[in-house]
Design an enzyme around this catalytic site. Sequence first.
Site, PDB file in Angstrom:
ATOM      1  N   CYS A   1       0.766   3.297  -2.745  1.00 20.55           N
ATOM      2  CA  CYS A   1       0.524   1.326  -3.836  1.00 20.55           C
ATOM      3  C   CYS A   1       0.067   2.303  -4.720  1.00 20.55           C
ATOM      4  CB  CYS A   1       0.029   0.936  -2.685  1.00 20.55           C
ATOM      5  SG  CYS A   1       0.975   0.730  -0.653  1.00 20.55           S
TER       6      CYS A   1
ATOM      7  N   HIS B   1       2.807  -7.979  -3.339  1.00 23.90           N
ATOM      8  CA  HIS B   1       2.385  -6.852  -3.336  1.00 23.90           C
ATOM      9  C   HIS B   1       3.412  -5.805  -3.520  1.00 23.90           C
ATOM     10  CE1 HIS B   1       1.130  -3.052  -3.002  1.00 23.90           C
ATOM     11  NE2 HIS B   1       0.709  -2.563  -1.523  1.00 23.90           N
TER      12      HIS B   1
END
Lengths: 130, 388
Positions: free
Chosen positions: B84, B334
């Site tokens: 991420c 996200h």
Amino acid sequence: MSDSDPVADAGFDEWLAAAAEGDAYYLECANGHGSLPPRRVCPDCGSTDIAEADLSETGEIRTVTVTHVPTPAFEDDAPYATAVVDFGPVRLTGQVIGIDVADVETGLTVALEITTSETTGERVIGLRPV
Amino acid sequence: MSDVRVAGTGLTSFGNSPERTSRDLFAEATITAFEESGVPRDDVEAVLYGNFMGELSEHQGHQGPLMAEAAGVQAPATRYESACASSGTAVREAVKRIRTGENDVILVGGAERMTNLGTAGATEALAIAADDLWEVRAGVTFPGAYALMAQAYFDAYGGEHEDLAHIAVKNHENALSNEKAQYQRAIEVSDVLEAPPVSEPLGLYDACPISDGASALVLTSEAYAEDHDLEAPVAITGTGQGGDRMALHDREHLARSPAAREAGAEAYADAGVDAGDVDFAEVHDCFTIAEVLALEALDLEPIGEGISAARDGRTTADGEMPINLSGGLKAKGHPVGATGASQIAEVTELLAGHHPNSDHVADATTAVAHNAGGTVASATVHVLEVDR
Ligand SMILES: [Zn+2]
């Protein structure tokens, strides 16, 4: 070997087999750091002098979660309790078995017991309260 | 050391567009970034691109040149993968290259296509950020790993699910004015507490959604910005990166993120600021507990006290330290590989006064973007400052 034959993960699969026989170990470097296989170099100090050492029979749960939304590999196992367990020189992450998941909590003492996934039949690190 | 100017930013809407390829998403973000920057595509000397799960979601590796092509840029291109933190890492590399004089203009960003995998497929794909042998095969999911940290936090410092719920409520509130956000919808504490559990103590509303989207930034040297009269009042003045052991169980403290602390300390020192100078921040709230750990790692809250920051109003839009004015990962969405650069885009717009939430930080000069990978085995932190 055909394309469909499962291929082992050297180091890891031997460890699972040993643990299933009650002979679990960890790796200890010359400076006393613990780690898990497969490993050639101590992640703490860079020592390449690494040997197998007996893993303590029991450990203590340091944190736990009950997972309701699993990956496909654990679809039929959910809900299940996953815990991080302190065995002294190393910690392991595994599934707590033989207890209602709602009763699993930090501080519980557990013994390592290799179990199998209800979904895939694969071996899984299990932790049984003692 | 010379600063790096943010000449242009571009974001797609984050959300559900399963049929859109990542090349299409990234192209859209770059068009906006180039338009805003006034920089011609011909001047771009490198494309640095963050992406995490392209092999799994699109059967597509080697995405660097693909994305340069999608952006209409002829320049060497490299993909960065740090889970991420993929595009945070790409931004850091771009900053370093511009500072050393190796490049004057870089296109940096990221994209992720995720919703085409479905919930189970995306859960499986996200889990590869953990140690496959020692975590994933024990049933650890991405939410599960953060749930382990949340429980460890509660055990060490106290706090309860309701404290975390206030973080989700705050970030949804912040996203109401963000047209690019996946959720422009207010929620209440009771919604969070009553939501189905994902990995206890975390429930559905503690988790960021699964998102498609892309981000792009045109970064230039100070000299290039001056020579070309660019309107670029915001600069990246500090960069830092930290690392840690891969598996959560190997972290000395299960409720702390030393990699983020390391990255923050490095970025603060690099910019010549300290935590007390920070006016607001975008932090990596993939789960509500992650915002708490980020605040503490960045020294914006003392250890053990970040849990009450949202509930007590310190980090709300009108609080002393607004956190995630964009809506954060929680409400903005996200798309993993896009997130790090999207945070830089949001901070830039907030500082420049172009963001719907800029009024909340009208006098701000200094802000931080914090991007984390896995259970924070990777972290990047950037400090941004605006000319006032
Ligand atoms: Zn060692």
